[in-house]
Structure formats: structure tokens, C-alpha cells
Design a protein around this motif. Sequence first.
Motif, short mmCIF file in Angstrom:
data_model
loop_
_atom_site.label_atom_id
_atom_site.label_comp_id
_atom_site.label_asym_id
_atom_site.label_seq_id
_atom_site.Cartn_x
_atom_site.Cartn_y
_atom_site.Cartn_z
N THR A 26 191.92 64.01 79.75
CA THR A 26 192.35 63.81 80.59
C THR A 26 193.33 62.42 80.88
O THR A 26 193.71 61.72 79.90
N GLU A 27 194.33 61.78 82.18
CA GLU A 27 194.91 60.55 81.91
C GLU A 27 194.12 59.92 81.29
O GLU A 27 195.13 59.20 80.52
N GLU A 28 193.30 59.78 82.52
CA GLU A 28 192.14 58.13 82.03
C GLU A 28 192.10 58.39 80.13
O GLU A 28 191.11 56.77 80.02
N THR A 29 191.78 59.53 79.30
CA THR A 29 191.17 59.13 78.09
C THR A 29 191.90 59.46 76.91
O THR A 29 191.42 59.24 76.39
N GLN B 113 198.36 56.31 76.24
CA GLN B 113 197.99 54.78 76.71
C GLN B 113 198.40 53.92 75.93
O GLN B 113 198.94 52.34 76.19
#
Length: 299
Positions: A276-279, A284
Motif C-alpha cells: 500500500t502507499e503507507e508501506t 517514500q
Amino acid sequence: MKKTTKAERRQVKQREKKNFRQAMEKELREHRSSFIVFYILRILVIVTLVRQIMLMNFEGAFFCVLTILLLYVPSWIQVKLRIELPPPLEITILCFIFAAEILGEVNAFYVVVPNWDTMLHTLNGFLAAAVGFSLVLLLNDDERLTFDLSPFFLALVAFCFSMTIGVLWEFFEFGMDMFFHTDMQKDTVIHAIYTVALDTTNSNKVVAIPNIQDVVINGEGLGLGGYLDIGLIDTMKDLFVNFIGAVVFSVAGFFYARSKGKKKMAALGFVPSKKTEETDYLKQAREENRPGEMPEREA
């Protein structure tokens, strides 16, 4: 079109390496449980490495170094391929690597502990089936269409993938034994032979030699209490237990797919998923270290 100089390309490579290292550090610490297992196993391998060097066992030291590198592979795969390995799968892979290399090879568990090789091959069949099952899910661009595929097809892919990996591994063992004179295909002591090679009539009749107590080679008995099979039984046993592991996961995957993901099963805790975008730590890191941008400071 502007051409990049060698210095600019070198800067890009250095920045990408920095991004990857940063992503790896975050990935290793993402799940507390898997990080603890990774940290403990790494310490154990380092201690074993020091001991092997002190014993002048450089082959064992090589396996220790190889193990340290392999312990980073699950995190490397997650960062590079942008997939998420659930903690149960990641922990199992880490323990599998340690059990195969350090316990199996360095500490001779393959010889000392009965059925150690059988246990690992069974686990390998299960894990390979999980990978095969997840390949169909991950390669499907639209996850909403995943379960339009036949549940039987998903289970069949998982099973066939696992068995293919098992067969390729046996090819590898045979090749190592044939060309490098290792003993990866462990021999088995048997007490009877059934063969047409001893049929003097050449009529394809099976000749039985039962109750074999010893084998004499060059006038000297081996003292094994029977005839020495050179790897065939070990190979077939490995493939059979791989088959069992593959079937267990494939059946679980079939019922999971048939329920369209509603039926949760413990085996499905071993199925990777997309990041996901968070992981997605690599993405990032690239955004944080983008040239010409300063990281935002907290007020």
C-alpha cells in the motif's frame, strides 16, 4: 534532449542506493515479531560463524556468511518487488533458512536428526504453493476480478508451481551429486532388490534378491546391514512430502477463493499482497530524497 553526464549518473546511482538502504531499514522494522526473529537468528549465525572460524571449518563459515545474506532476502524482495509478506510467512522463511543452512548443513541435522530433511521438504512444498497462489493474485492488475477466476484453477496453479519447484530442486541435488561428488541425495539402506538387470534370459523378468544383510565391494563388506540405494528413495520421498505440503495449501486456497475471500483460513496468512502507499518504503524514500526538495520540518 539533454544528455546526462557521468557525474550526474553517479549521483543518481548513489541516491538510489541511499533510498534502497533507507527503505530496507524501515522494512526490517515494519513488523515487530519478524524483526525480533530476524535479530535473534542473525546473532545466532554470527556466533556460529565465529565458532566455525575458530575450528578452522571454512566450509561451515561459508554457510554462515551465506545464511546472513539470505536472512535479508525477504526484506529485499518486499522492497524491490513492492509486495508485502505477512509476518507468519516472513518468520517461517527466516526459520526455514536457519534450519536448512545452520542446523542442517553446519550442525549436520540432516544426518543426526531423523526426518529433518523430510520436515523441510514438506514445509517447502507448503510455502511454494503459497507463492504460486499469490502469483495469480499479484499479477492480476484488478484485484476485484481475481475471484472471477475458477477457485480450482487457482488451487491447481498453486499445486503445480509447488511441485515444479520441488522437481527443479531435485534436479539441482542430482547435478551437485553428479558433477561435484556431494551427497545431497542421501543414500538409503535397503534389504531387498527387485531388478531385471540380473535376468540372464533377457526376457524382462524381475529377479528378486531378498534379505540382504551386507554388500561386499572389492572384497570388503560395507557393514551397513543391507544394500545402499544411491538417492532414488530419498528423491521420491522428498517429492512425496513436497506433494503433501502443496496439497494442504492448495486445498486451503481453493476454499478461500470459493468463498471470495470471506472465509479466513490460517494458511492464507502465508499469502503475500501488494504494498500500500503507507508501506511502500522505497517510494517514500525517493520522495523524501528528491533533488531540489528539502524535507519538511516539524513545527
